[in-house]
Design a protein around this motif. Structure first.
Motif, short mmCIF file in Angstrom:
data_model
loop_
_atom_site.label_atom_id
_atom_site.label_comp_id
_atom_site.label_asym_id
_atom_site.label_seq_id
_atom_site.Cartn_x
_atom_site.Cartn_y
_atom_site.Cartn_z
N PHE A 38 1.53 -3.16 10.13
CA PHE A 38 1.07 -2.73 8.81
C PHE A 38 -0.15 -1.82 9.00
O PHE A 38 -1.08 -2.17 9.74
CB PHE A 38 0.67 -3.94 7.95
CG PHE A 38 1.80 -4.84 7.58
CD1 PHE A 38 2.61 -4.56 6.48
CD2 PHE A 38 2.08 -5.99 8.33
CE1 PHE A 38 3.66 -5.41 6.13
CE2 PHE A 38 3.13 -6.83 7.99
CZ PHE A 38 3.92 -6.54 6.88
N VAL A 39 -0.13 -0.66 8.34
CA VAL A 39 -1.23 0.30 8.47
C VAL A 39 -1.73 0.65 7.07
O VAL A 39 -0.97 1.17 6.24
CB VAL A 39 -0.78 1.59 9.20
CG1 VAL A 39 -1.97 2.52 9.41
CG2 VAL A 39 -0.14 1.25 10.54
N ASP A 40 -3.00 0.37 6.80
CA ASP A 40 -3.60 0.67 5.50
C ASP A 40 -5.11 0.77 5.67
O ASP A 40 -5.70 -0.03 6.40
CB ASP A 40 -3.25 -0.44 4.49
CG ASP A 40 -3.44 0.01 3.04
OD1 ASP A 40 -4.57 0.39 2.68
OD2 ASP A 40 -2.45 -0.01 2.29
N PRO B 215 -9.14 -2.66 3.72
CA PRO B 215 -9.15 -4.00 4.32
C PRO B 215 -8.62 -5.07 3.38
O PRO B 215 -7.97 -6.03 3.83
CB PRO B 215 -10.64 -4.23 4.64
CG PRO B 215 -11.20 -2.84 4.78
CD PRO B 215 -10.46 -2.00 3.78
N LEU C 111 -4.86 -5.19 3.62
CA LEU C 111 -4.41 -5.84 4.85
C LEU C 111 -4.58 -7.36 4.77
O LEU C 111 -3.72 -8.11 5.22
CB LEU C 111 -5.17 -5.28 6.05
CG LEU C 111 -4.92 -3.80 6.39
CD1 LEU C 111 -5.74 -3.38 7.59
CD2 LEU C 111 -3.44 -3.54 6.64
N SER C 112 -5.69 -7.79 4.18
CA SER C 112 -5.91 -9.23 4.02
C SER C 112 -4.85 -9.83 3.10
O SER C 112 -4.34 -10.93 3.36
CB SER C 112 -7.31 -9.49 3.43
OG SER C 112 -8.31 -9.07 4.33
N LEU D 173 -1.83 -8.71 2.69
CA LEU D 173 -0.56 -8.74 3.42
C LEU D 173 -0.51 -9.94 4.38
O LEU D 173 0.53 -10.58 4.54
CB LEU D 173 -0.37 -7.43 4.19
CG LEU D 173 -0.05 -6.20 3.33
CD1 LEU D 173 -0.18 -4.92 4.16
CD2 LEU D 173 1.36 -6.29 2.75
N ARG D 174 -1.65 -10.23 5.02
CA ARG D 174 -1.71 -11.40 5.91
C ARG D 174 -1.38 -12.68 5.14
O ARG D 174 -0.60 -13.52 5.59
CB ARG D 174 -3.10 -11.51 6.53
CG ARG D 174 -3.38 -10.56 7.68
CD ARG D 174 -4.67 -10.95 8.40
NE ARG D 174 -4.97 -10.05 9.49
CZ ARG D 174 -5.74 -8.98 9.38
NH1 ARG D 174 -6.28 -8.66 8.21
NH2 ARG D 174 -5.97 -8.21 10.44
N ASP E 123 0.98 -7.18 13.30
CA ASP E 123 -0.28 -6.55 13.65
C ASP E 123 -0.74 -5.70 12.47
O ASP E 123 0.09 -5.22 11.67
CB ASP E 123 -0.15 -5.69 14.90
CG ASP E 123 0.05 -6.53 16.16
OD1 ASP E 123 -0.58 -7.59 16.25
OD2 ASP E 123 0.84 -6.12 17.04
N PHE E 124 -2.05 -5.46 12.39
CA PHE E 124 -2.62 -4.75 11.25
C PHE E 124 -3.59 -3.67 11.76
O PHE E 124 -4.43 -3.95 12.63
CB PHE E 124 -3.36 -5.72 10.33
CG PHE E 124 -2.46 -6.83 9.81
CD1 PHE E 124 -1.82 -6.70 8.58
CD2 PHE E 124 -2.24 -7.98 10.56
CE1 PHE E 124 -0.99 -7.71 8.11
CE2 PHE E 124 -1.41 -9.00 10.10
CZ PHE E 124 -0.78 -8.85 8.87
N VAL F 108 -6.25 -0.33 10.55
CA VAL F 108 -6.99 0.21 9.42
C VAL F 108 -6.81 1.72 9.25
O VAL F 108 -7.27 2.29 8.25
CB VAL F 108 -8.50 -0.10 9.55
CG1 VAL F 108 -8.74 -1.60 9.47
CG2 VAL F 108 -9.06 0.46 10.86
N ASP G 176 0.59 2.84 4.42
CA ASP G 176 0.12 3.40 3.16
C ASP G 176 0.33 4.92 3.23
O ASP G 176 0.42 5.51 4.31
CB ASP G 176 -1.36 3.06 2.96
CG ASP G 176 -1.87 3.50 1.60
OD1 ASP G 176 -1.05 3.57 0.66
OD2 ASP G 176 -3.07 3.79 1.48
#
Length: 405
Positions: free
Chosen positions: A7-9, A12, A15-16, A18-19, A32-33, A35, A55
């Protein structure tokens, strides 16, 4: 082995979220994430991913640029845009590098379903080369004369929407391209669109112009590069199969939606041949030569040389591009409908029969063996020999009428 997802965004908080959203998937997903795009590419360089979700609007390297890099460095990945922005120009930039476009906020079940659907067909491939090439594709070549005719219409001061739609609805590559875009979440449609003509009307002439003249979603087939592959014959067979499948649906009094599914599934049923021949020309020449030598059908030789057939290759690409399940299933199983769990009339049954009848009624070459009808499946679906004869007569009359015209 777990499915690896990146996941790329640049936010933050996203991403949190999505977790938390996919916390319950840790048993089957390795996530994996990143930024930003550059961090994502660095992570990708260490190990490949099965799915990349990015994103669209990010500083430095936007989503379109990142996904174009992903095509090169991680070609087998399923590429998904997940964005809250709906700027048309930005959407068009992602049409080629992204397989699918989803809006924020996206429900967890929706994203899970999209990924599961894309990953399911990938399991049929034994050859990583084929899998990676199909996933890397972002456009398909068009029949040169249809492409040239489309350019001529679009160059007119007031292009005819009907003429544009008519040309796109006849071509395998162009039809698949407009369906990929119109079924993205950008348009917010509740139902899948399977009619190329309706897709063109929904997109509008300005978007079609941008697709053709701007981002080059449709490309002209290079005859010189593929001298041993007759695109005109393939196009003629696919278009004929589409028309016969729709005629069969009319005979069965199917709904207008099912008739459109039959047509587009018939038009796209051999798109895998186009993909294999243009991306593996030397190997596909061996397929053709072996079939001509009587060693088996084209389908048999594809399995021998590629470990997969054009049916699987085409269905995988269409599944990645978000084409409706009815059509993908018909493309995937059009030679082996008995593998489907459901008997009865369907686009699969119509395309299976139409494909055989088109080969039977329009004999282009005696050099190739024709794949047989699946009699057990036809019987299980309630199709009697007399009803099949009715279909055959109607298809013969339709083709004769087109010949006269």
């Amino acid at each position: 082995m777990k499915t690896r997802i990146l996941f790329v965004d640049d936010e933050p908080n996203v991403l949190s979220a999505l977790r938390r959203m996919f916390h319950d998937m840790r048993g089957t997903w390795e996530m994996d994430f990143a930024v930003d795009g550059r961090t994502g590419l660095a992570m990708m360089a260490e190990q490949p991913y099965d799915v990349v979700v990015a994103d669209m609007r990010m500083p430095g390297m936007d989503g379109a640029m990142f996904l174009r890099e992903t095509q090169i460095h991680n070609p087998g990945a399923i590429r998904i845009v997940l964005s809250g922005h709906s700027d048309r120009d930005m959407i068009l930039e992602t049409v080629r590098p992204a397989h699918q476009f989803l809006r924020k906020p996206c429900q967890p079940d929706e994203l899970k379903a999209v990924m599961a659907r894309c990953l399911a067909l990938r399991e049929v491939f034994l050859d990583e080369r084929v899998k990676n090439v199909v996933a890397r594709l972002d456009s398909l070549p068009a029949v040169p004369r249809l492409y040239a005719a489309l350019l001529d219409v679009l160059a007119q001061e007031e292009p005819s929407m009907q003429a544009v739609a008519g040309l796109i609805a006849q071509d395998v590559g162009m039809a698949a391209g407009v369906l990929k875009l119109v079924n993205s979440a950008f348009f917010g449609l509740r139902d899948h669109v399977s009619s190329p003509a309706r897709a063109v009307n929904l997109l509008g002439l300005e978007v079609v112009k941008a697709l053709v003249l701007g981002i080059g979603l449709f490309g002209r087939f290079d005859k010189d590069a593929f001298r041993d592959f007759d695109l005109e014959k393939l196009w003629s067979h696919c278009l004929g199969t589409a028309r016969l499948a729709r005629e069969i649906a009319v005979l069965e009094d199917a709904s207008s939606d099912v008739r459109e599914y039959c047509y587009i599934a018939g038009l796209l049923h051999d798109v895998g041949k186009l993909i294999m021949a243009t991306n593996f020309p030397d190997l596909y020449r061996q397929v053709i030569a072996a079939a001509q030598a009587g060693e088996g059908t084209i389908l048999d030789m594809e399995h021998r040389f590629f470990g997969a057939s054009h049916a699987e290759v085409g269905a995988y690409l269409l599944g990645l591009w978000g084409v409706t399940d009815e059509v993908v299933r018909a493309v995937y199983l059009h030679h082996e409908p008995g593998r489907d769990r459901h008997a009865g009339f369907s686009p699969l049954l119509a395309v299976h029969a139409a494909n055989r009848l088109e080969h039977e009624l329009v004999v282009v070459s005696q050099d190739f063996a024709i794949n047989p009808l699946d009699d057990l499946y036809l019987t299980a679906s309630g199709l009697t020999p007399q009803r099949l004869d009715t279909w055959r007569d109607a298809c013969r009359q339709l083709l004769a009428g087109e010949d006269v015209a």
